[in-house]
Enzyme design. Sequence first.
Site, short mmCIF file in Angstrom:
data_model
loop_
_atom_site.label_atom_id
_atom_site.label_comp_id
_atom_site.label_asym_id
_atom_site.label_seq_id
_atom_site.Cartn_x
_atom_site.Cartn_y
_atom_site.Cartn_z
N CYS A 266 0.83 -1.21 0.00
CA CYS A 266 0.00 0.00 0.00
C CYS A 266 0.86 1.26 0.00
O CYS A 266 1.70 1.46 0.89
CB CYS A 266 -0.92 -0.02 1.23
SG CYS A 266 -1.69 1.56 1.61
N CYS B 194 0.44 3.48 3.07
CA CYS B 194 1.11 2.89 4.23
C CYS B 194 2.61 3.18 4.20
O CYS B 194 3.21 3.49 5.24
CB CYS B 194 0.87 1.38 4.26
SG CYS B 194 -0.87 0.89 4.27
#
Length: 440
Positions: free
Chosen positions: A61, A64
């Site tokens: 991600c 993230c």
Amino acid sequence: MRSLGLILCWISFLTLSISIPASSDDQFTVDGTVLELTDSNFDSAISTFDCIFVDFYAPWCGHCKRLNPELDAAAPILAKLKQPIVIAKLNADKYSRLARKIEIDAFPTLMLYNHGVPMEYYGPRKADLLVRYLKKFVAPDVAVLESDSAVKEFVEDAGTFFPVFIGFGLNESLISGLGGKYKKKAWFAVAKDVSEDTMVSYDFDKAPALVAKHPTYNEHSIFYGPFEDGFLEEFVKQSFLPLILPINQDTLKLLKDDERKIVLTIVEDETHESLDKLIKALRAAAHANRDLVFGYVGVKQFEEFVDSFHVDKKTNLPKIVVWDGDEEYDQVNGIATISQEEDHLTQVSRFLEGYREGRTEKKKINGPSFMGFINSMIGIRSVYIIVFLVAVIMMLRSLGQVEEPAGIRTATAAHERVDQTTSVPEGETSEHKLSDKKED
């Protein structure tokens, strides 16, 4: 000999069992770094630490990855607080069974566990702002300020994300209960022995007085009493929101906890300079009608929301309605719009008079399950992603390249958790949704 061997094995096993630390505290090394949790130690971490902030992430991600250095920078600062806050992370892609159990449906999902009670975090993600935001949850319920400098320092440390309530000349006992009850919503303090300069700067001329300040919106209001019989709490509850609230995806979350109806004004562009006169009129009306929330929204800024109130290219703007916060709104007969030719405050006052006298027409919002739209934290871009994935699966199926999956996850409204009622001017909406995967 075989029996002796079995006995020795049992002795070795018991010795090993005794050597394993029984205390859950020994499982974690708290040194200011971000803890890496797994499905085997997650529950232990939540029960071990009074306050732990957990990042549920996926290695692939992008959001993230950008968050990682911010958490690394914030962790040592939060660990040194008088009441430390531990930062941890868990690979929700790897430990998908645990992620599903606690209803993690987007990456990253940030959760604050305060004495084991979870609260989803929608605040800022930059390290310095994250630290300031989280410090609220381990601060005293009510701060006692004994000088002008203490008042100034308290307001600066509070930041801009929570409203601030300061009781000047008020007995601490009067607001201590409110400070505990609404700890997650605002900062509370009592100030003693302040100078006249401070009184002037906060725009009140006598004590006792309670000042409500909204740093984000550069707004404040004063309450001179009465301070008993629920009047004080009613003022506090009505002051969690500013007098005039710009409506966007973040501020919609704030309205979920407010039971008042919303006087909603729909404009073409909320950044246009011509809006200043209308905002001034709405603010004046809000002062005199604290039992209502006053908000405004621009078609240009939030078209998918505005469309729900039957606004199209032919609609005369600004349009004004009273929305129940759910799936209905009232339109006052004969006063559907605010004219630029007439005094704005006069028109708003006439609208409110018509509403209170019941000269209204009730209408349903345009489109199904509008409350689901508000409660879900799924951005429109996330919906596009889900639709795209479903389209790809259907296309591949039609080509005969894949079997039909056992089930396709649909986008559902996020289950309501303990909410943090604050605006998030620098919040970031997650775009990655958690997909069903078989665990290894």
